[in-house]
Design a protein around this motif. Structure first.
Motif, short mmCIF file in Angstrom:
data_model
loop_
_atom_site.label_atom_id
_atom_site.label_comp_id
_atom_site.label_asym_id
_atom_site.label_seq_id
_atom_site.Cartn_x
_atom_site.Cartn_y
_atom_site.Cartn_z
N ILE A 184 0.85 -1.20 0.00
CA ILE A 184 0.00 0.00 0.00
C ILE A 184 0.88 1.25 0.00
O ILE A 184 0.67 2.17 -0.79
N ALA A 185 1.86 1.28 0.88
CA ALA A 185 2.73 2.46 1.00
C ALA A 185 3.51 2.72 -0.27
O ALA A 185 3.56 3.86 -0.76
N VAL A 186 4.11 1.70 -0.84
CA VAL A 186 4.91 1.87 -2.07
C VAL A 186 4.03 2.39 -3.20
O VAL A 186 4.42 3.31 -3.93
N CYS A 187 2.85 1.82 -3.34
CA CYS A 187 1.97 2.26 -4.44
C CYS A 187 1.51 3.70 -4.23
O CYS A 187 1.51 4.48 -5.17
N ARG A 188 1.14 4.06 -3.02
CA ARG A 188 0.66 5.43 -2.79
C ARG A 188 1.76 6.46 -3.00
O ARG A 188 1.50 7.55 -3.48
N TRP A 189 2.99 6.12 -2.65
CA TRP A 189 4.08 7.08 -2.78
C TRP A 189 4.67 7.14 -4.18
O TRP A 189 5.03 8.21 -4.65
N PHE A 190 4.80 5.98 -4.83
CA PHE A 190 5.56 5.95 -6.07
C PHE A 190 4.75 5.63 -7.31
O PHE A 190 5.04 6.14 -8.39
N ILE A 191 3.75 4.78 -7.21
CA ILE A 191 3.03 4.32 -8.39
C ILE A 191 1.81 5.18 -8.69
O ILE A 191 1.57 5.57 -9.83
N ALA A 192 1.01 5.49 -7.69
CA ALA A 192 -0.24 6.22 -7.89
C ALA A 192 -0.05 7.53 -8.65
O ALA A 192 -0.86 7.85 -9.53
N PRO A 193 0.99 8.33 -8.39
CA PRO A 193 1.14 9.59 -9.13
C PRO A 193 1.30 9.40 -10.64
O PRO A 193 0.96 10.30 -11.42
N ILE A 194 1.75 8.23 -11.06
CA ILE A 194 1.93 7.96 -12.49
C ILE A 194 0.59 7.92 -13.21
O ILE A 194 0.48 8.31 -14.37
N PHE A 195 -0.45 7.50 -12.52
CA PHE A 195 -1.77 7.29 -13.13
C PHE A 195 -2.69 8.51 -13.04
O PHE A 195 -3.87 8.40 -13.34
#
Length: 184
Positions: free
Chosen positions: A51-62
């Motif tokens: 959850i943390a990795v996606c919210r910090w690094f992946i989510a902004p890409i989308f």
């Protein structure tokens, strides 16, 4: 409206999946890979890490992808990762899959908040109130239902509740689209 209520219910299902996974994944790990209760409980950190990795690094890409598409992708990724987690009898594969499940869960809460607020007919206070009620209900009911099902059918079969809830949420997103909402 129907779109508002469908979005609130889909949010409820999303939270139910998240908390069912976080509360019962240790039991499934113990059952499937034979790890100790302490190690299985510690392994749940991989879910939260996803959850943390996606919210910090992946989510902004989308951020330019439409909200409904983001949610469908998140649910599908969560579902695929969950399938690997559920089928795995290896601790390493289970941890990788549980990390992926966390990544799939990560953007669901904020995207549903945006969706519900947008469908609230300029009543963000109402939307947040319904979201809070849905989240609280899901947090209370999902782990309880998994426990009841686990006592009746075993944790492995009971855990199949998660993909069922996942599919219902995807169906609601598809049946009640938010075409007019901007993903930003």
């Amino acid at each position: 409206t129907a779109c508002f209520l469908a979005s609130v219910f889909a949010f409820f299902l999303s939270i139910a999946c998240e908390f069912g996974i976080s509360f019962w994944s240790a039991a499934l790990l113990s059952d499937r890979v034979g790890s100790s209760a302490a190690l299985s409980t510690l392994a749940v950190v991989t879910f939260v890490s996803g959850i943390a990795v996606c919210r910090w690094f992946i989510a902004p890409i989308f951020h330019k992808v439409h909200i409904d598409d983001q949610l469908r992708f998140a649910f599908m990724f969560q579902g695929l990762s969950f399938g690997l987690f559920w089928l795995s009898h290896s601790m390493v594969l289970s941890l990788i899959a549980l990390f992926g499940v966390g990544m799939g869960v990560a953007i669901q809460f904020p995207m549903f908040a945006v969706r519900v607020i947008a469908f609230s007919e300029s009543r963000p206070d109402l939307a947040i109130g319904y979201n809070s009620l849905a989240a609280g209900s899901a947090i209370a009911l999902s782990p309880f239902m998994l426990g009841v099902l686990g006592d009746s059918f075993g944790i492995s079969r009971a855990y199949l509740m998660i993909p069922v809830l996942n599919l219902i949420a995807i169906t609601l997103i598809t049946l009640f689209p938010s075409k007019h909402l901007d993903a930003k």
